[in-house]
Design a protein around this motif. Sequence first.
Motif, PDB file in Angstrom:
ATOM      1  N   LEU A 112      39.692  28.649  47.361  1.00 50.30           N
ATOM      2  CA  LEU A 112      38.459  29.316  48.280  1.00 50.30           C
ATOM      3  C   LEU A 112      38.937  30.594  48.612  1.00 50.30           C
ATOM      4  CD1 LEU A 112      37.091  26.074  49.802  1.00 50.30           C
ATOM      5  CD2 LEU A 112      36.181  27.434  47.749  1.00 50.30           C
ATOM      6  N   ASP A 113      40.280  30.573  49.189  1.00 50.08           N
ATOM      7  CA  ASP A 113      41.021  31.656  49.726  1.00 50.08           C
ATOM      8  C   ASP A 113      41.068  32.868  48.831  1.00 50.08           C
ATOM      9  OD1 ASP A 113      40.993  30.292  52.233  1.00 50.08           O
ATOM     10  OD2 ASP A 113      43.065  29.609  51.913  1.00 50.08           O
ATOM     11  N   SER A 114      41.247  32.476  47.499  1.00 50.64           N
ATOM     12  CA  SER A 114      41.679  33.431  46.502  1.00 50.64           C
ATOM     13  C   SER A 114      40.355  34.193  46.180  1.00 50.64           C
ATOM     14  CB  SER A 114      42.507  32.796  45.365  1.00 50.64           C
ATOM     15  OG  SER A 114      41.356  32.173  44.592  1.00 50.64           O
ATOM     16  N   LYS A 115      39.257  33.206  46.126  1.00 50.62           N
ATOM     17  CA  LYS A 115      37.972  34.131  45.842  1.00 50.62           C
ATOM     18  C   LYS A 115      37.286  34.514  47.170  1.00 50.62           C
ATOM     19  CE  LYS A 115      37.780  32.745  41.550  1.00 50.62           C
ATOM     20  NZ  LYS A 115      37.739  33.744  40.585  1.00 50.62           N
ATOM     21  N   GLY A 116      37.673  34.429  48.303  1.00 55.96           N
ATOM     22  CA  GLY A 116      37.371  35.101  49.452  1.00 55.96           C
ATOM     23  C   GLY A 116      35.952  34.302  49.834  1.00 55.96           C
ATOM     24  N   ILE A 117      35.907  32.935  49.819  1.00 57.39           N
ATOM     25  CA  ILE A 117      34.880  32.280  50.068  1.00 57.39           C
ATOM     26  C   ILE A 117      35.201  31.388  51.307  1.00 57.39           C
ATOM     27  CG2 ILE A 117      33.476  30.019  49.330  1.00 57.39           C
ATOM     28  CD1 ILE A 117      34.340  30.868  46.180  1.00 57.39           C
TER      29      ILE A 117
END
Length: 121
Positions: A112-117
């Motif tokens: 989620l962090d890597s996708k900016g979610i």
Amino acid sequence: MKIREEYTCPLEIVHDMIKGKWKTIIVFQLKDGSKSLAQLERDITGITQKMLLQHLNELRHWGVVDKINYEGYPLHVEYYLTERGQKMLQAVKIMQEIGIDYLVEHGQTDFLDSKGISYKK
């Protein structure tokens, strides 16, 4: 795309509309407005142009997505959610929330962090 002649309930129709790996993702990508084929292809990691076109055509058949053809050269087409597509988007957003909750519960927030979610910690 095979269209059934008979259904046992309306949910089966919706399932036929969105079945497949990419259709809900396409609907979600169109949440902020119309996009060109190239934009969709860039935004959806792993989809081929052939598969994208196939799914867009099926979504158009069901009245979930439509397109605008602009005049001039080079050819420019943009896809957008119809009224039915906007309704479908509400369900897709709920599905997205369920997926986020699952990832958080299972400690997979790096994705989620890597996708900016964003998510509740």
